[in-house]
Design a protein around this motif. Structure first.
Motif, mmCIF file in Angstrom:
data_model
loop_
_atom_site.group_PDB
_atom_site.id
_atom_site.type_symbol
_atom_site.label_atom_id
_atom_site.label_comp_id
_atom_site.label_asym_id
_atom_site.label_seq_id
_atom_site.Cartn_x
_atom_site.Cartn_y
_atom_site.Cartn_z
ATOM 1 N N GLY A 92 0.816 -1.214 0.000
ATOM 2 C CA GLY A 92 0.000 0.000 0.000
ATOM 3 C C GLY A 92 0.849 1.263 0.000
ATOM 4 N N MET A 93 1.920 1.257 0.802
ATOM 5 C CA MET A 93 2.816 2.403 0.825
ATOM 6 C C MET A 93 3.521 2.553 -0.515
ATOM 7 S SD MET A 93 5.811 3.572 3.502
ATOM 8 C CE MET A 93 6.728 2.074 3.388
ATOM 9 N N GLY A 94 3.864 1.432 -1.132
ATOM 10 C CA GLY A 94 4.475 1.484 -2.464
ATOM 11 C C GLY A 94 3.563 2.173 -3.471
ATOM 12 N N LEU A 95 2.261 1.891 -3.387
ATOM 13 C CA LEU A 95 1.300 2.558 -4.271
ATOM 14 C C LEU A 95 1.294 4.065 -4.022
ATOM 15 C CD1 LEU A 95 -1.657 0.014 -4.021
ATOM 16 C CD2 LEU A 95 -0.294 0.514 -6.056
ATOM 17 N N GLN A 96 1.321 4.474 -2.743
ATOM 18 C CA GLN A 96 1.337 5.892 -2.416
ATOM 19 C C GLN A 96 2.597 6.582 -2.935
ATOM 20 O OE1 GLN A 96 -0.239 4.951 1.884
ATOM 21 N NE2 GLN A 96 0.229 7.117 1.710
ATOM 22 N N VAL A 97 3.729 5.976 -2.649
ATOM 23 C CA VAL A 97 5.003 6.577 -3.063
ATOM 24 C C VAL A 97 5.122 6.581 -4.586
ATOM 25 C CG1 VAL A 97 7.514 6.325 -2.924
ATOM 26 C CG2 VAL A 97 6.140 6.080 -0.874
ATOM 27 N N ALA A 98 4.607 5.547 -5.239
ATOM 28 C CA ALA A 98 4.637 5.507 -6.709
ATOM 29 C C ALA A 98 3.809 6.644 -7.299
ATOM 30 C CB ALA A 98 4.129 4.160 -7.211
ATOM 31 N N CYS A 99 2.644 6.916 -6.716
ATOM 32 C CA CYS A 99 1.825 8.032 -7.198
ATOM 33 C C CYS A 99 2.560 9.356 -7.017
ATOM 34 C CB CYS A 99 0.483 8.070 -6.458
ATOM 35 S SG CYS A 99 -0.641 6.746 -6.912
ATOM 36 N N LEU A 100 3.186 9.534 -5.858
ATOM 37 C CA LEU A 100 3.941 10.758 -5.604
ATOM 38 C C LEU A 100 5.147 10.845 -6.540
ATOM 39 C CD1 LEU A 100 4.422 13.326 -3.974
ATOM 40 C CD2 LEU A 100 5.611 11.926 -2.278
ATOM 41 N N GLY A 101 5.865 9.755 -6.703
ATOM 42 C CA GLY A 101 7.018 9.738 -7.599
ATOM 43 C C GLY A 101 6.626 10.051 -9.040
ATOM 44 N N PHE A 102 5.504 9.512 -9.480
ATOM 45 C CA PHE A 102 5.012 9.783 -10.837
ATOM 46 C C PHE A 102 4.750 11.279 -11.012
ATOM 47 C CE2 PHE A 102 1.584 10.286 -13.935
ATOM 48 C CZ PHE A 102 2.113 9.607 -15.029
ATOM 49 N N THR A 103 4.114 11.875 -10.010
ATOM 50 C CA THR A 103 3.816 13.310 -10.083
ATOM 51 C C THR A 103 5.095 14.145 -10.098
ATOM 52 O OG1 THR A 103 1.701 12.996 -8.986
ATOM 53 C CG2 THR A 103 2.632 15.213 -8.906
ATOM 54 N N LEU A 104 6.055 13.768 -9.259
ATOM 55 C CA LEU A 104 7.296 14.541 -9.170
ATOM 56 C C LEU A 104 8.193 14.352 -10.381
ATOM 57 C CD1 LEU A 104 8.245 13.885 -5.435
ATOM 58 C CD2 LEU A 104 7.467 16.058 -6.401
ATOM 59 N N TYR A 105 8.425 13.095 -10.754
ATOM 60 C CA TYR A 105 9.477 12.798 -11.726
ATOM 61 C C TYR A 105 8.986 12.620 -13.163
ATOM 62 C CZ TYR A 105 11.876 12.174 -7.340
ATOM 63 O OH TYR A 105 12.377 12.378 -6.073
ATOM 64 N N VAL A 106 7.729 12.278 -13.339
ATOM 65 C CA VAL A 106 7.205 12.132 -14.704
ATOM 66 C C VAL A 106 6.455 13.385 -15.117
ATOM 67 C CG1 VAL A 106 5.670 10.801 -16.202
ATOM 68 C CG2 VAL A 106 7.107 9.611 -14.528
ATOM 69 N N LEU A 107 5.547 13.840 -14.251
ATOM 70 C CA LEU A 107 4.774 15.039 -14.581
ATOM 71 C C LEU A 107 5.527 16.331 -14.284
ATOM 72 C CD1 LEU A 107 1.234 13.990 -13.263
ATOM 73 C CD2 LEU A 107 2.155 13.802 -15.582
ATOM 74 N N GLY A 108 6.545 16.257 -13.430
ATOM 75 C CA GLY A 108 7.341 17.432 -13.103
ATOM 76 C C GLY A 108 6.640 18.425 -12.197
ATOM 77 N N LEU A 109 5.648 17.974 -11.463
ATOM 78 C CA LEU A 109 4.917 18.855 -10.551
ATOM 79 C C LEU A 109 5.448 18.680 -9.137
ATOM 80 C CD1 LEU A 109 1.323 18.089 -11.863
ATOM 81 C CD2 LEU A 109 2.740 20.073 -12.418
ATOM 82 N N ASP A 110 5.854 19.798 -8.521
ATOM 83 C CA ASP A 110 6.369 19.728 -7.161
ATOM 84 C C ASP A 110 5.913 20.959 -6.406
ATOM 85 O OD1 ASP A 110 7.664 19.018 -4.858
ATOM 86 O OD2 ASP A 110 9.668 19.504 -5.578
ATOM 87 N N GLY A 111 5.134 20.727 -5.415
ATOM 88 C CA GLY A 111 4.613 21.783 -4.561
ATOM 89 C C GLY A 111 3.684 21.134 -3.559
ATOM 90 N N PRO A 112 3.290 21.861 -2.532
ATOM 91 C CA PRO A 112 2.433 21.268 -1.507
ATOM 92 C C PRO A 112 1.137 20.678 -2.059
ATOM 93 C CG PRO A 112 3.254 23.391 -0.772
ATOM 94 C CD PRO A 112 3.663 23.234 -2.207
ATOM 95 N N LEU A 113 0.488 21.364 -2.980
ATOM 96 C CA LEU A 113 -0.768 20.856 -3.534
ATOM 97 C C LEU A 113 -0.542 19.594 -4.357
ATOM 98 C CD1 LEU A 113 -3.807 21.175 -3.893
ATOM 99 C CD2 LEU A 113 -3.334 22.600 -5.904
ATOM 100 N N ALA A 114 0.447 19.616 -5.238
ATOM 101 C CA ALA A 114 0.732 18.441 -6.076
ATOM 102 C C ALA A 114 1.138 17.248 -5.216
ATOM 103 C CB ALA A 114 1.839 18.766 -7.078
ATOM 104 N N ARG A 115 1.960 17.485 -4.214
ATOM 105 C CA ARG A 115 2.388 16.396 -3.327
ATOM 106 C C ARG A 115 1.204 15.798 -2.576
ATOM 107 N NH1 ARG A 115 8.001 18.191 -0.313
ATOM 108 N NH2 ARG A 115 9.238 18.498 -2.184
ATOM 109 N N ASN A 116 0.353 16.664 -2.024
ATOM 110 C CA ASN A 116 -0.784 16.166 -1.247
ATOM 111 C C ASN A 116 -1.823 15.470 -2.116
ATOM 112 O OD1 ASN A 116 -0.689 16.720 1.738
ATOM 113 N ND2 ASN A 116 -0.052 18.707 0.955
ATOM 114 N N VAL A 117 -2.096 15.990 -3.284
ATOM 115 C CA VAL A 117 -3.084 15.340 -4.156
ATOM 116 C C VAL A 117 -2.570 13.986 -4.611
ATOM 117 C CG1 VAL A 117 -4.238 15.459 -6.406
ATOM 118 C CG2 VAL A 117 -4.243 17.444 -4.896
#
Length: 151
Positions: A92-117
């Motif tokens: 389950g944690m892997g799924l969470q971190v994968a979603c965050l990693g995808f947002t940070l490293y693939v989509l290039g979005l980094d900020g409090p809103l992007a991280r939390n969503v």
């Protein structure tokens, strides 16, 4: 609604477990959000903050789920339940971190809103679905065969 559930005891049991699971999850979620955002505020990296916050929530969730949500199910041994709980939460944690990693490293979005969503909404949502199913199936199995067919 009570009459409907009274005629369908398996559905009533599922609804009760789902309600308890949701309550425990809500408390664990508040812990996870608080710890994660606190760590991010003090400068911890995004993935480390997410992982540590989730680990704190896992401890809260184990106690609530073992003794309340699935308290009426067969006890298969504290060690076995703890190990499986940790493994399933690792997924389950892997799924969470994968979603965050995808947002940070693939989509290039980094900020409090992007991280939390990505980590705390989408990731937690996917992880929660997996956790409920895996807890009911493997970690806290039904007491007898009749209940296992209902799952």
């Amino acid at each position: 609604m009570r009459q409907f559930l009274a005629r369908r005891p398996r559905l009533a049991r599922l609804a009760a477990e789902l309600g308890k699971f949701g309550s425990v999850g809500a408390v664990a979620y508040v812990v996870q959000l608080g710890v994660t955002n606190l760590l991010w505020a003090v400068g911890t990296t995004a993935l480390t903050g997410q992982a540590v916050g989730t680990l704190c929530a896992i401890a809260v969730a184990f106690i609530g789920n073992r003794f309340w949500t699935f308290g009426d199910r067969a006890r298969t041994g504290y060690g076995r339940e703890t190990l499986l709980f940790l493994v399933m939460n690792g997924v389950g944690m892997g799924l969470q971190v994968a979603c965050l990693g995808f947002t940070l490293y693939v989509l290039g979005l980094d900020g409090p809103l992007a991280r939390n969503v990505s980590g705390n909404v989408v990731g937690v949502g996917l992880g929660t679905l997996f956790r409920f199913w895996s807890y009911r199936t493997w970690v806290f199995p039904p007491a007898d065969r009749d209940e296992s067919r209902a799952a």
